[in-house]
Design a protein around this motif. Structure first.
Motif, short mmCIF file in Angstrom:
data_model
loop_
_atom_site.label_atom_id
_atom_site.label_comp_id
_atom_site.label_asym_id
_atom_site.label_seq_id
_atom_site.Cartn_x
_atom_site.Cartn_y
_atom_site.Cartn_z
N ASN A 11 -9.77 -4.15 7.52
CA ASN A 11 -9.57 -3.47 6.24
C ASN A 11 -9.06 -2.05 6.41
N ASP A 14 -4.98 0.09 6.03
CA ASP A 14 -4.35 1.02 5.09
C ASP A 14 -4.01 2.36 5.75
N LEU A 17 -0.75 1.85 7.20
CA LEU A 17 0.28 1.58 6.20
C LEU A 17 0.65 2.80 5.38
N GLN A 18 -0.13 3.88 5.46
CA GLN A 18 0.13 5.05 4.64
C GLN A 18 1.53 5.63 4.86
N LEU A 62 -4.71 -6.96 3.37
CA LEU A 62 -3.63 -6.26 2.67
C LEU A 62 -3.88 -6.17 1.17
N ASN A 139 -12.75 2.94 -3.80
CA ASN A 139 -12.19 3.71 -2.70
C ASN A 139 -13.24 3.85 -1.60
N LYS A 164 -11.80 -3.76 -1.70
CA LYS A 164 -11.15 -2.45 -1.71
C LYS A 164 -9.94 -2.51 -2.63
N SER A 166 -6.09 -2.11 -2.82
CA SER A 166 -4.97 -2.18 -1.89
C SER A 166 -4.13 -0.91 -1.96
N ILE A 167 -3.70 -0.44 -0.81
CA ILE A 167 -2.88 0.77 -0.77
C ILE A 167 -1.53 0.56 -1.44
#
Length: 276
Positions: A11, A14, A17-18, A62, A139, A164, A166-167
């Motif tokens: 998890n 993210d 992936l930022q 994701l 968050n 969560k 997702s970003i």
């Protein structure tokens, strides 16, 4: 993007992936001054991310959706109809005929499936905006020192359908996409094929036809004639079992594999002729 390390981030993906999301935000607004070598001119480059393609565990990482347990279906969410196998100690999602047409004959069949008919209608999947409303404010802190809460036993039945936000919802267009995450069909087909072949030929460590599976079928009232006999290690061969040579000779599946092997050899021969 390659993520180094002996373990997958789970998890916490993210965090990696930022930078990608930041680039996608810039591409959504457009980047001026990109040169087109073919036309010999500058233009404004724009790009969007339509969806992701991944296996089922990565689907949960994701999308932020729960992919196991009582609410393990990202489409059904709280309308998932799970069945806990007491002997196999696994969750089984067997109420899948509700996606068939209303008058499909499979809906009325019982012994071929879970000994029950199915007349329910399929649940409607949530839109991106509905999902965002549910996960807004979720968050959770990242890092292995802040693991997700564990749900055991009956607690899992009331487990939220998401773990969560997702970003990708940071992208202003993400909530409007009708399909945001796709499953890698080739990856799933490979696993399913391995299980089918392992069960047909009763391959140790690969077959799904074990004692626990047969005891669970007895509990559900399915194929009770295959129940394991006390004191006997050898189980009665199920229909379709091709472990013995005699059963393989009488089976249409064996004929299929013979043709498939012949076709593969023929293609190899043609390839060798083509390559010289």
């Amino acid at each position: 993007m390659l993520i180094s390390g002996p373990k997958q981030p789970g998890n916490d993906i993210d965090v990696y992936l930022q930078p990608l999301v930041d680039d996608l935000k810039a591409l959504w607004d457009g980047i001026d001054g990109v040169y087109d070598a073919f036309r010999g001119e500058y233009f404004k480059l724009k790009a969007v991310l339509f969806w992701t393609i991944n296996d089922f565990p990565a689907y949960g990482n994701l999308s932020g959706s729960v992919t196991k347990g009582y609410n393990g279906c990202p489409i059904c969410c709280e309308n998932t109809k799970p069945h806990r196998l007491s002997h196999g100690q696994k969750m089984s999602h067997i109420v899948h005929r509700r996606w068939l047409p209303r008058h499909h004959p499979y809906r009325r069949q019982t012994k071929e499936f879970n000994n029950l008919p199915e007349y329910e209608t399929a649940p409607e999947p949530l839109s991106g905006e509905e999902v965002l409303q549910r996960v807004e404010g979720m968050n959770r802190p990242f890092g292995k020192k802040n693991p997700s809460p564990t749900y055991k036993g009956l607690e899992d039945e009331s487990r939220p359908c998401w773990k969560k936000k997702s970003i990708f919802f940071d992208l202003q267009y993400w909530k409007f996409l009708p399909v945001r995450h796709n499953l890698d069909v080739m990856h799933i087909e490979k696993n399913v094929c391995d299980s089918i072949i392992g069960t047909l030929f009763n391959i140790p460590g690969k077959t799904k036809d074990g004692v626990a599976a047969r005891l669970d079928m007895v509990d559900m009232g399915i194929r009770t004639g295959l129940a394991p006999e006390p004191g006997k290690k050898k189980r009665q061969a199920a229909f379709g079992n091709l472990e013995s040579a005699g059963r393989r000779e009488k089976s249409n599946v064996h004929v299929f594999f013979q043709h498939e092997r012949s076709l593969r050899n023929f293609l190899k021969y043609k390839e060798s002729c083509f390559l010289g």
